[in-house]
Design a protein around this motif. Structure first.
Motif, PDB file in Angstrom:
ATOM      1  N   CYS A 139      94.193  45.634  -3.433  1.00 31.19           N
ATOM      2  CA  CYS A 139      94.447  45.407  -4.851  1.00 31.19           C
ATOM      3  C   CYS A 139      94.295  46.700  -5.644  1.00 31.19           C
ATOM      4  O   CYS A 139      93.220  47.317  -5.633  1.00 31.19           O
ATOM      5  CB  CYS A 139      93.489  44.347  -5.405  1.00 31.19           C
ATOM      6  N   PRO A 140      95.318  47.109  -6.385  1.00 32.68           N
ATOM      7  CA  PRO A 140      95.238  48.357  -7.151  1.00 32.68           C
ATOM      8  C   PRO A 140      94.700  48.195  -8.563  1.00 32.68           C
ATOM      9  O   PRO A 140      94.652  49.171  -9.309  1.00 32.68           O
ATOM     10  CB  PRO A 140      96.703  48.806  -7.202  1.00 32.68           C
ATOM     11  N   PHE A 141      94.264  46.971  -8.930  1.00 32.27           N
ATOM     12  CA  PHE A 141      93.901  46.706 -10.319  1.00 32.27           C
ATOM     13  C   PHE A 141      92.406  46.413 -10.465  1.00 32.27           C
ATOM     14  O   PHE A 141      91.862  45.556  -9.767  1.00 32.27           O
ATOM     15  CB  PHE A 141      94.700  45.514 -10.862  1.00 32.27           C
ATOM     16  N   ASN A 142      91.773  47.121 -11.381  1.00 29.63           N
ATOM     17  CA  ASN A 142      90.366  46.884 -11.678  1.00 29.63           C
ATOM     18  C   ASN A 142      90.242  45.963 -12.884  1.00 29.63           C
ATOM     19  O   ASN A 142      90.887  46.179 -13.910  1.00 29.63           O
ATOM     20  CB  ASN A 142      89.657  48.201 -11.983  1.00 29.63           C
ATOM     21  N   ALA A 143      89.416  44.926 -12.764  1.00 26.82           N
ATOM     22  CA  ALA A 143      89.175  44.016 -13.881  1.00 26.82           C
ATOM     23  C   ALA A 143      87.699  43.653 -13.952  1.00 26.82           C
ATOM     24  O   ALA A 143      87.349  42.559 -14.419  1.00 26.82           O
ATOM     25  CB  ALA A 143      90.026  42.752 -13.734  1.00 26.82           C
ATOM     26  N   ASP A 144      86.817  44.560 -13.509  1.00 27.34           N
ATOM     27  CA  ASP A 144      85.397  44.223 -13.483  1.00 27.34           C
ATOM     28  C   ASP A 144      84.841  44.082 -14.894  1.00 27.34           C
ATOM     29  O   ASP A 144      85.511  44.367 -15.888  1.00 27.34           O
ATOM     30  CB  ASP A 144      84.611  45.235 -12.657  1.00 27.34           C
ATOM     31  N   HIS A 145      83.583  43.631 -14.976  1.00 25.04           N
ATOM     32  CA  HIS A 145      83.076  43.286 -16.303  1.00 25.04           C
ATOM     33  C   HIS A 145      82.865  44.525 -17.169  1.00 25.04           C
ATOM     34  O   HIS A 145      82.931  44.436 -18.397  1.00 25.04           O
ATOM     35  CB  HIS A 145      81.802  42.439 -16.207  1.00 25.04           C
ATOM     36  N   ALA A 146      82.659  45.692 -16.580  1.00 27.83           N
ATOM     37  CA  ALA A 146      82.555  46.902 -17.392  1.00 27.83           C
ATOM     38  C   ALA A 146      83.896  47.195 -18.077  1.00 27.83           C
ATOM     39  O   ALA A 146      83.951  47.525 -19.272  1.00 27.83           O
ATOM     40  CB  ALA A 146      82.119  48.080 -16.522  1.00 27.83           C
ATOM     41  N   TYR A 147      84.965  47.056 -17.314  1.00 23.24           N
ATOM     42  CA  TYR A 147      86.308  47.252 -17.873  1.00 23.24           C
ATOM     43  C   TYR A 147      86.592  46.205 -18.943  1.00 23.24           C
ATOM     44  O   TYR A 147      87.099  46.517 -20.035  1.00 23.24           O
ATOM     45  CB  TYR A 147      87.339  47.176 -16.747  1.00 23.24           C
ATOM     46  N   ARG A 148      86.271  44.937 -18.647  1.00 22.77           N
ATOM     47  CA  ARG A 148      86.551  43.867 -19.599  1.00 22.77           C
ATOM     48  C   ARG A 148      85.683  43.998 -20.849  1.00 22.77           C
ATOM     49  O   ARG A 148      86.118  43.679 -21.966  1.00 22.77           O
ATOM     50  CB  ARG A 148      86.305  42.503 -18.945  1.00 22.77           C
ATOM     51  N   LEU A 149      84.457  44.470 -20.704  1.00 23.49           N
ATOM     52  CA  LEU A 149      83.587  44.677 -21.867  1.00 23.49           C
ATOM     53  C   LEU A 149      84.180  45.723 -22.807  1.00 23.49           C
ATOM     54  O   LEU A 149      84.157  45.552 -24.035  1.00 23.49           O
ATOM     55  CB  LEU A 149      82.189  45.098 -21.419  1.00 23.49           C
TER      56      LEU A 149
END
Length: 271
Positions: A139-149
């Motif tokens: 998966c080339p996409f980051n969606a972790d909570h740091a990014y979402r925050l």
């Protein structure tokens, strides 16, 4: 939103020249579910042509559509998702034309037949396990909570959070209060998987008792598995708490992590 108000007939809207030929002859319906700041249309009734969905947005919504386009093309190698027919983007706006998936949303299925709840949840849990089994290394996409925050903070500062649409337990809260409550739950110990990002009943299509695809994948990426579990768990609570318990059991969770569950419910309020 009920199934009777999710869409209404409308006139065709002006589109980029590169789309006008393909859209000629269609009847237009404005879809009111999952617009996420943009506009969504279902195009139907053209003899010999498949139903299509057209999304359009400006500014941040245009960025969201670009994100959805690239994720649709990637996810197509793993799960049934709409096929991207055309994407037109400019610095100011974007247009995403997709095929329509068959079936009805899981929400529509539950509304039409509440007695089918357990079977519906079993099908949803199976599909969620398939999604979460996609190798994160692919998966080339980051969606972790740091990014979402960071994205949530940007939405708060831009005044884009719909405070009058918060869940009942947060009715009357401000976006800042949600932000503060969410940050009090940090730090987290996430368990990263490939997530949908908005795994709601309205974004899952069912036919003959099976989940036949998912839509609205613009937030897909590697994140804590509770990103998806929390949203679906919350949706099922609008029907029956027993369905929430069934989801966790069929997914394989004996005891829910309440901290992670609540964090992701708060985070979802800001999107």
């Amino acid at each position: 939103m009920t199934t009777t108000t999710r869409e209404e007939a409308c006139a065709a809207v002006p589109v980029p020249a590169s789309l006008s030929g393909e859209l000629a002859g269609y009847q237009w319906m404005r879809d009111h579910v999952g617009e996420s700041g943009g506009e969504v249309y279902r195009l139907h009734g053209k003899p010999g042509a498949p139903d299509l969905f057209l999304k359009t947005g400006r500014d941040l919504s245009a960025d969201d559509l670009a994100n959805e386009m690239v994720r649709l093309r990637w996810l197509a190698g793993y799960l049934p998702v709409p096929d991207v027919r055309h994407f037109v983007g400019s610095p100011d706006d974007a247009w995403l034309l997709m095929t329509a998936l068959p079936g009805k949303t899981a929400c529509q299925v539950l509304q039409a037949n509440p007695d089918a709840g357990l079977a519906v949840v079993d099908a949803l849990a199976e599909f969620l396990r398939q999604l979460h089994a996609i190798p994160i290394g692919a998966c080339p996409f980051n969606a972790d909570h740091a990014y979402r925050l960071a994205h949530a903070r940007m939405r708060i500062d831009a005044g884009l959070v719909e405070e009058d649409d918060f869940d009942e337990e947060r009715e009357g809260w401000t976006a800042e209060q949600v932000w503060e409550a969410m940050n009090r739950l940090l730090p987290l110990s996430p368990d990263p998987v490939v997530t949908h990002g908005d795994f709601s009943l309205d974004n899952l299509l069912m036919l003959d008792g099976r989940v036949v695809g998912c839509i609205d994948v613009g937030r897909a990426g590697i994140a804590d598995r509770y990103q998806d579990l929390a949203i679906l768990w919350n949706c099922l609570g609008e029907f029956d708490a027993l369905l929430q318990e069934r989801l966790l059991a069929r997914y394989g969770i004996a005891c829910a992590d309440q901290r992670r569950l609540q964090f992701h419910l708060l985070l979802d309020e800001l999107f």
